[in-house]
Design a protein around this motif. Structure first.
Motif, PDB file in Angstrom:
ATOM      1  N   ASP A  30       8.644 -11.156 -13.920  1.00  0.00           N
ATOM      2  CA  ASP A  30       8.879  -9.894 -13.222  1.00  0.00           C
ATOM      3  C   ASP A  30       7.691  -9.577 -12.334  1.00  0.00           C
ATOM      4  OD1 ASP A  30      10.563  -8.382 -16.049  1.00  0.00           O
ATOM      5  OD2 ASP A  30      11.355  -9.501 -14.334  1.00  0.00           O
ATOM      6  N   ILE A  31       7.909  -8.635 -11.417  1.00  0.00           N
ATOM      7  CA  ILE A  31       6.858  -8.185 -10.486  1.00  0.00           C
ATOM      8  C   ILE A  31       6.410  -6.814 -10.939  1.00  0.00           C
ATOM      9  CG2 ILE A  31       6.332  -7.613  -8.079  1.00  0.00           C
ATOM     10  CD1 ILE A  31       8.655  -9.481  -7.302  1.00  0.00           C
ATOM     11  N   VAL A  32       5.116  -6.626 -10.992  1.00  0.00           N
ATOM     12  CA  VAL A  32       4.554  -5.329 -11.396  1.00  0.00           C
ATOM     13  C   VAL A  32       3.733  -4.775 -10.240  1.00  0.00           C
ATOM     14  CG1 VAL A  32       3.106  -4.093 -13.038  1.00  0.00           C
ATOM     15  CG2 VAL A  32       4.464  -6.052 -13.799  1.00  0.00           C
ATOM     16  N   PHE A  33       4.082  -3.573  -9.806  1.00  0.00           N
ATOM     17  CA  PHE A  33       3.310  -2.875  -8.778  1.00  0.00           C
ATOM     18  C   PHE A  33       2.691  -1.624  -9.384  1.00  0.00           C
ATOM     19  CE2 PHE A  33       4.257  -5.760  -5.758  1.00  0.00           C
ATOM     20  CZ  PHE A  33       5.525  -5.750  -5.196  1.00  0.00           C
ATOM     21  N   TYR A  34       1.460  -1.370  -9.050  1.00  0.00           N
ATOM     22  CA  TYR A  34       0.748  -0.188  -9.554  1.00  0.00           C
ATOM     23  C   TYR A  34       0.554   0.804  -8.418  1.00  0.00           C
ATOM     24  CZ  TYR A  34      -0.293  -3.034 -13.638  1.00  0.00           C
ATOM     25  OH  TYR A  34      -0.195  -3.805 -14.750  1.00  0.00           O
ATOM     26  N   LEU A  35       0.785   2.073  -8.727  1.00  0.00           N
ATOM     27  CA  LEU A  35       0.686   3.115  -7.695  1.00  0.00           C
ATOM     28  C   LEU A  35       0.159   4.394  -8.337  1.00  0.00           C
ATOM     29  CD1 LEU A  35       1.355   4.193  -4.803  1.00  0.00           C
ATOM     30  CD2 LEU A  35       3.599   4.847  -5.737  1.00  0.00           C
ATOM     31  N   GLU A  36      -0.862   4.990  -7.712  1.00  0.00           N
ATOM     32  CA  GLU A  36      -1.351   6.283  -8.180  1.00  0.00           C
ATOM     33  C   GLU A  36      -0.373   7.381  -7.782  1.00  0.00           C
ATOM     34  OE1 GLU A  36      -6.220   5.853  -8.284  1.00  0.00           O
ATOM     35  OE2 GLU A  36      -5.238   7.098  -6.786  1.00  0.00           O
ATOM     36  N   GLU A  37      -0.237   8.366  -8.651  1.00  0.00           N
ATOM     37  CA  GLU A  37       0.619   9.500  -8.342  1.00  0.00           C
ATOM     38  C   GLU A  37       0.042  10.316  -7.187  1.00  0.00           C
ATOM     39  OE1 GLU A  37      -1.195  12.299 -11.898  1.00  0.00           O
ATOM     40  OE2 GLU A  37       0.790  12.693 -11.163  1.00  0.00           O
ATOM     41  N   GLU A  38       0.871  11.177  -6.631  1.00  0.00           N
ATOM     42  CA  GLU A  38       0.500  12.135  -5.568  1.00  0.00           C
ATOM     43  C   GLU A  38       0.167  11.459  -4.251  1.00  0.00           C
ATOM     44  OE1 GLU A  38       1.371  15.177  -8.052  1.00  0.00           O
ATOM     45  OE2 GLU A  38       0.952  15.270  -5.917  1.00  0.00           O
ATOM     46  N   LYS A  39       0.492  10.163  -4.102  1.00  0.00           N
ATOM     47  CA  LYS A  39       0.307   9.517  -2.803  1.00  0.00           C
ATOM     48  C   LYS A  39       1.362  10.052  -1.835  1.00  0.00           C
ATOM     49  CE  LYS A  39      -3.080   6.626  -3.661  1.00  0.00           C
ATOM     50  NZ  LYS A  39      -4.357   6.725  -2.946  1.00  0.00           N
ATOM     51  N   PRO A  40       1.011  10.182  -0.551  1.00  0.00           N
ATOM     52  CA  PRO A  40       1.987  10.726   0.406  1.00  0.00           C
ATOM     53  C   PRO A  40       3.151   9.774   0.619  1.00  0.00           C
ATOM     54  CG  PRO A  40       0.024   9.932   1.535  1.00  0.00           C
ATOM     55  CD  PRO A  40      -0.283   9.890   0.078  1.00  0.00           C
ATOM     56  N   ALA A  41       4.239  10.328   1.111  1.00  0.00           N
ATOM     57  CA  ALA A  41       5.411   9.512   1.426  1.00  0.00           C
ATOM     58  C   ALA A  41       5.033   8.458   2.449  1.00  0.00           C
ATOM     59  CB  ALA A  41       6.531  10.396   1.958  1.00  0.00           C
ATOM     60  N   GLY A  42       5.584   7.268   2.266  1.00  0.00           N
ATOM     61  CA  GLY A  42       5.279   6.173   3.186  1.00  0.00           C
ATOM     62  C   GLY A  42       4.113   5.320   2.732  1.00  0.00           C
ATOM     63  N   THR A  43       3.597   5.580   1.529  1.00  0.00           N
ATOM     64  CA  THR A  43       2.468   4.788   1.025  1.00  0.00           C
ATOM     65  C   THR A  43       2.945   3.371   0.691  1.00  0.00           C
ATOM     66  OG1 THR A  43       1.348   6.726   0.152  1.00  0.00           O
ATOM     67  CG2 THR A  43       0.731   4.588  -0.787  1.00  0.00           C
ATOM     68  N   TYR A  44       2.164   2.397   1.124  1.00  0.00           N
ATOM     69  CA  TYR A  44       2.478   0.997   0.832  1.00  0.00           C
ATOM     70  C   TYR A  44       2.241   0.716  -0.647  1.00  0.00           C
ATOM     71  CZ  TYR A  44       1.934  -4.101   0.816  1.00  0.00           C
ATOM     72  OH  TYR A  44       2.030  -5.427   0.540  1.00  0.00           O
ATOM     73  N   VAL A  45       3.240   0.108  -1.313  1.00  0.00           N
ATOM     74  CA  VAL A  45       3.161  -0.169  -2.741  1.00  0.00           C
ATOM     75  C   VAL A  45       2.869  -1.649  -2.995  1.00  0.00           C
ATOM     76  CG1 VAL A  45       4.385  -0.057  -4.932  1.00  0.00           C
ATOM     77  CG2 VAL A  45       4.747   1.719  -3.205  1.00  0.00           C
ATOM     78  N   GLY A  46       3.558  -2.527  -2.337  1.00  0.00           N
ATOM     79  CA  GLY A  46       3.362  -3.956  -2.536  1.00  0.00           C
ATOM     80  C   GLY A  46       4.376  -4.730  -1.724  1.00  0.00           C
ATOM     81  N   ASN A  47       4.304  -6.046  -1.787  1.00  0.00           N
ATOM     82  CA  ASN A  47       5.196  -6.903  -1.015  1.00  0.00           C
ATOM     83  C   ASN A  47       5.906  -7.843  -1.967  1.00  0.00           C
ATOM     84  OD1 ASN A  47       5.761  -9.570   0.610  1.00  0.00           O
ATOM     85  ND2 ASN A  47       5.585  -7.913   2.119  1.00  0.00           N
ATOM     86  N   VAL A  48       7.221  -7.756  -1.973  1.00  0.00           N
ATOM     87  CA  VAL A  48       8.022  -8.570  -2.882  1.00  0.00           C
ATOM     88  C   VAL A  48       7.915 -10.039  -2.514  1.00  0.00           C
ATOM     89  CG1 VAL A  48      10.361  -9.016  -3.695  1.00  0.00           C
ATOM     90  CG2 VAL A  48       9.580  -6.669  -3.367  1.00  0.00           C
ATOM     91  N   ALA A  49       7.875 -10.313  -1.214  1.00  0.00           N
ATOM     92  CA  ALA A  49       7.806 -11.712  -0.779  1.00  0.00           C
ATOM     93  C   ALA A  49       6.547 -12.375  -1.293  1.00  0.00           C
ATOM     94  CB  ALA A  49       7.878 -11.777   0.743  1.00  0.00           C
TER      95      ALA A  49
END
Length: 1068
Positions: A30-49
């Motif tokens: 599986d793919i795991v992406f980490y993201l801090e809360e309260e980031k503005p809309a449009g924040t880059y999370v990761g790339n599936v490719a």
């Protein structure tokens, strides 16, 4: 139809099998992406490719054809959290994510979604499960559910006893962002705090008793409990703790006397009060309520004669005493409080029954301001010694039986004897209503008889209040928060005060001090503070003002507290980029990844609203820079100032507030020169490094010039010239500024024929760069030089030498005449075949005009050069160097117009003069030339017209050739051309059956055979003609090279200099 259906079913089976196979393989990882809360809309999370490694399963050609899509998530809320770029697999947030809302009190916050990867070019299909881990940030403060917690602790509590209170709650669930510890504010020595974190994240908080309590010493404690989390910055919350110390029955009643002695007359009536015992208890309420009785363990006759009031302690006669006259009885009186268990004290009671011959004093009480017969009101503000009443004492007994003394049983009051008037009742010290609002006063008077008789009176004093206590706030400082831009009327906080006085003295109102600047208002009764202005945190971060509580007493007393209001930030300011940081200078040799500079900006907000992130406005793959979030600019490619010396691009700065605000700036990066280019030596070089010098050359004469350039700028491109070993030779000097090599002294026959010098060319950069080349000089010793040595050595042989020279001269004269005759015959033959423009000096010029009148103009680009130097071919660097610029009046581009008759009147000739090499008749060697000897042009010279000139005119240049040229070279004309651009014809010399051309070849130029038609068009044939006429690339001398010979195989060929002037070419 059936075959088609079968094919379709087979295709579907294959696709399904392929899908299941890939699906099972993809589910393993599986793919795991980490993201801090309260980031503005449009924040880059990761790339599936990238994360999935899908490029392992497809070819590079198919990779751009993959499509990435989300499957429907199991939760509709999750569908609104993320989006995926179908082209490249990049995942972005669609809105701001609040971890506390999404996962509430969960220790981990995770959500999953399935992503499919399909190819539009094949049946490739993969399914991956993405786990999004939302990381907590410290955006919530600990909060207690109540503002004030009241504890009731008995004073008998054992040291170490703990009392639990409700802990604070922090919505953050991160390991550091949750509540980490508790502490006491306004700590005291009586209490401490302990806390324990439970499995669910909540806390057990205990107030611990550190020392024994004594309610009689202190009955109230106030302090605060502070909850702190572990985030950065740390956040806190507090609650006020009020500890009321409950009374326990730890104090026994205490009799005012250790022993009571009462004398009673035998004739005292039944039910008469004869005395009173009194005990007090420091405890309160039931624990301090005292009752009296006779001790049951010590029966006495007195219990039959007297009774005791259990409440007041008054002793009353209950049986006649006349039968007990003269007797003394004693007993034990107990004072018992109403505690559980009760406390008991005892005192001794002695009763003497006196014979009637002696009577007790008679007392009469007169109060100063009675409310009723036995009660007065007395202000607590009364001074010590204030008069409260008078006791009239009367005792008619004779002698000592009539001498009476009185005393007060109440410590706050005393008696003062008045001569013959009884006793005055006075206060003995200041009264304090807040400590005791009522006093029961007993005055006892005894005579001095034996036995002594006594009487007593009692009265009550009610203490009235004065305004001696100012209102007192529960806190010395109140803290509150208000968000900027909030409308007027927003609740700030509530203050509270108490006043220990009573009545109107305890009534008070709240007021704001002048330092609130009309920004707040307060309800005078409730103490609720609200805003009356709209705040701007950038103008005012904190407001501190004073709140007063003013009571309504006659002389009003005031209590005060401080209110501190923090103005919380709202993202209402756009970040601004510092203009000075947009202009950056960087050296061109900076390594890839090097720090170019930092873009800085400011945001008048604070916290996350003032945290800035920088990035490129537009992605340009050609741009050799990357901008990091902190504004740092780094290189991702090597820089080369010689290719590009300036870059410009736009950057965007955004804050982390919600909603985020942005602004833009234009960055200019100037690439500064670094000394990264070695000087390039064009002459001498490995292919052309030789110069021939005649021995009779005068000292100071320039023999050649070192040609070099450097592609760097300023000092990095400024060149200096030198010999590497100047001390090893003293024959030549080199100019450090322009590289001219000149003769330093006269050449003597003792000098070597071949001299090699090492040329050094250095720039002025740091570090300094250097290039070196060899320069070979061949010295040809002339007859004059040799003759000078022989004259000095063999003076006596002058006559013999003169004869030999005369003979040689005659022979040479004969050879010259023969050569001239042959030359004229050859010219006649060629003139019979084709008309030429070959002209001897003095001939009519009509032939030239006729041969040239049909000549069409051709564009000619002259190479720039200093006046008097040789022909050379510049590169782009030399074209920018002012040292190589020609007179700009020529414009650099010359168009050859058809010749006119006026253009042939100028006395410049291209003359081929036939001479014998070993003949000392070369007037040119001794300083004479065909154009400067003063004798004009001889019959042996051939004048050729060169069709070139910056002003459109034709120039005649003169050259002298040795007799050796007769065997190899046919008579002129020649064409001089430019190899770098064969469409350019630099000069044309008439016509001839075998046209020739001079073309650039290495650092020199060669003369080779071309066809007549090509020569007329300015085109050129191939190299390889047997004999070549060379123009030395360094000295500009005209050289002749027979077929198969090297560049150094021409010692017998006479040299001449080919020069370029602003008006054309010249061979002198």
């Amino acid at each position: 139809m059936e075959p088609t259906s079968g094919i379709r079913r087979l295709t579907l089976c294959l696709v399904w099998t392929f899908t299941v196979m890939h699906y099972s393989r993809a589910q393993e990882t599986d793919i795991v992406f980490y993201l801090e809360e309260e980031k503005p809309a449009g924040t880059y999370v990761g790339n599936v490719a990238t994360a999935s490694g899908v490029d392992q399963y497809v070819t590079d050609e198919e990779l751009p054809l993959l499509e990435y899509t989300f499957l429907n998530p199991s939760n509709s809320k999750q569908a609104a959290l993320f989006r995926i770029n179908s082209n490249d697999g990049s995942v972005y947030t669609t809105r701001r994510i609040d971890r506390e809302v999404l996962c509430q009190n969960s220790l981990t916050c995770e959500t999953e979604a399935d992503v499919t990867i399909k190819s539009s070019a094949s049946i490739f299909l993969k399914l991956f499960t993405i786990k999004f881990v939302i990381e907590d940030i410290n955006d919530n403060s600990p909060i207690f559910t109540r503002d004030v917690i009241t504890l009731y602790i008995p004073e008998s509590a054992i040291v170490g006893t703990n009392y639990g209170i409700e802990g604070a709650v922090d919505k953050d669930m991160g390991p550091n962002n949750s509540i980490q510890s508790y502490e006491l504010l306004k700590p005291n020595s009586a209490f401490g705090i302990e806390s324990e974190k439970k499995l669910d994240g909540s806390s057990i908080v205990k107030i611990v008793l550190l020392k024994k309590l004594n309610r009689e010493h202190r009955d109230l404690y106030n302090f605060y409990v502070l909850a702190k989390d572990g985030g950065k910055p740390q956040k806190t919350g507090s609650v006020a703790i009020n500890v009321n110390v409950r009374d326990v029955n730890d104090n026994p009643p205490v009799f005012h006397k250790d022993k009571y002695t009462i004398n009673v007359a035998e004739n005292t009536r039944v039910n008469s009060i004869i005395g009173r015992v009194k005990a007090t208890d420091k405890d309160i309420v039931e624990n301090g309520r005292v009752s009296y009785r006779f001790s049951p363990l010590r029966p006495s006759k007195l219990e039959d004669l007297l009774s005791i009031n259990p409440v007041s302690g008054e002793l009353t006669v209950k049986s006649p005493l006349q039968y007990e006259s003269g007797k003394t009885y004693d007993t034990i009186v107990e004072a018992t409080d109403n505690g559980n268990p009760p406390q008991v004290s005892q005192t001794a009671l002695i009763v003497k029954i006196i014979d009637v011959g002696n009577n007790p004093p008679k007392l009469k009480l007169n109060l100063a301001s009675p409310v009723n017969s036995d009660t007065i009101l007395q202000s607590e503000g009364s001074m010590a010694g204030t008069f409260v009443g008078h006791i009239k004492v009367e005792d008619r007994d004779p002698g000592l039986n009539g001498v009476v003394k009185c005393r007060s049983e109440e410590p706050y009051f005393r008696v003062q004897k008045l001569d013959g008037k009884g006793y005055a009742l006075l206060t003995s010290k200041l009264l304090d209503r807040e400590k005791s609002d009522k006093h029961n006063v007993e005055i006892v008077c005894e005579d001095s008889g034996t036995p002594s008789l006594s009487s007593y009176v009692t009265f009550n004093v009610v203490v009235t209040d004065i305004n001696d206590n100012a209102p007192k706030f529960l806190r010395s400082t109140y803290y509150a928060n208000v968000t900027e831009n909030s409308p007027k009327g927003v609740l700030v906080t509530r203050v509270a005060a108490i006043d220990r006085d009573t009545g109107v003295n305890s009534q008070f109102n709240y007021h704001l001090n002048w330092d609130s600047n009309s920004m707040f208002k307060i309800d005078p009764e409730s103490g609720i503070i609200t805003t009356s202005a709209v705040f701007d945190r950038e103008t005012m971060k904190q407001v501190k003002f004073t709140v007063k509580a003013v009571d309504q007493g006659k002389s009003s007393l005031v209590g005060s507290t401080t209110v501190v209001v923090n103005i919380l930030d709202e993202n209402d300011n756009i970040p601004i980029i510092d203009p000075e940081s947009l202009s950056v200078r960087v050296i061109e040799n900076i390594p890839v990844g090097g720090d170019v500079g930092t873009i800085t900006g400011t945001d008048e907000d604070e916290g996350r609203n003032a945290e800035l992130e920088f990035r490129l406005k537009d992605k340009d793959p050609r741009l050799p820079f990357v901008v990091f979030a902190d504004g740092t600019i780094r290189t991702i490619k090597s820089l080369d100032r010689e290719k590009r010396d300036k870059y410009e691009f736009d950057v965007m700065v955004s804050d982390k507030g919600y909603p985020s605000r942005s602004s833009y700036g234009h960055v200019v990066v100037a690439v500064m020169d670094f000394n990264d280019h070695y000087p390039v030596i064009e002459f001498p070089n490995s292919a052309n490094d030789s110069v021939i010098v005649l021995s009779d050359l005068k000292p100071g004469s320039v023999i050649t010039k070192v040609m070099a350039y450097d592609e760097d700028l300023e000092n990095n491109g400024q060149l200096s010239y030198s010999f590497t070993h100047e001390k090893k030779q003293n024959m030549f000097l080199i100019s450090r500024e322009n590289g001219e090599v000149s003769l330093a002294r006269r050449i003597t026959p003792e000098d070597k024929e071949y001299i090699q010098m090492r040329i050094s060319v250095q720039d002025q950069g740091s570090p300094q760069l250097e290039s070196r080349e060899n320069l070979n000089v061949k010295i040809i010793f002339t007859n004059a030089t040799l003759a000078a040595r022989k004259t000095a050595t063999y003076g006596y042989k002058y006559m013999i030498i003169a004869g030999v020279v005369a003979g040689i001269t005659i022979i040479l004269s004969i050879l010259i005449v023969v050569a001239i005759i042959r030359l004229k015959q050859s010219s006649s033959r060629y003139n019979g075949r084709e008309r030429t423009a070959v002209q001897e000096q003095g001939d009519d010029k009509s032939g030239e005009k006729e041969a040239l009148k049909n000549h069409s103009p051709k564009r000619v680009t002259l190479a720039n050069a200093d006046e008097g130097t040789f022909e050379f071919f510049m590169n782009s660097k030399m074209e920018k160097d002012p040292k190589f610029n020609m007179n700009k009046s020529s414009g650099g581009n010359i168009y050859e117009p058809p010749p006119t008759s006026d253009q042939y009147g100028k006395q410049e000739f291209l003359t081929f003069k036939k001479k014998a090499l070993n003949d000392d008749v070369r007037s040119d060697i001794s300083g004479e030339t065909a154009s400067d000897s003063g004798r004009g042009t001889s019959e042996d010279e051939i004048h050729l017209t060169i069709l070139a000139g910056g002003d459109g005119s034709y120039r005649r240049c003169q050259v002298s050739l040795s007799p050796d040229f007769e065997d190899f070279l046919p008579p002129p004309p020649y064409v001089i051309g430019d190899k770098t651009d064969q469409s350019k014809q630099l000069a044309h010399v008439s016509t001839y059956p075998k046209p020739r051309a001079i073309k650039k070849e290495g650092n020199g130029a060669s003369l080779h055979n071309i066809s007549k038609s090509n020569a007329e068009r300015g085109a050129y044939g191939t190299l390889g003609y047997e004999n070549k006429l060379l123009v030395n690339g360094s000295s500009g001398k005209l050289l002749y090279q027979p077929s198969g010979s090297g560049i150094n195989d021409y010692p017998t060929i006479e040299m001449r200099r080919l020069e370029i002037t602003p008006n054309g070419y010249k061979v002198s």
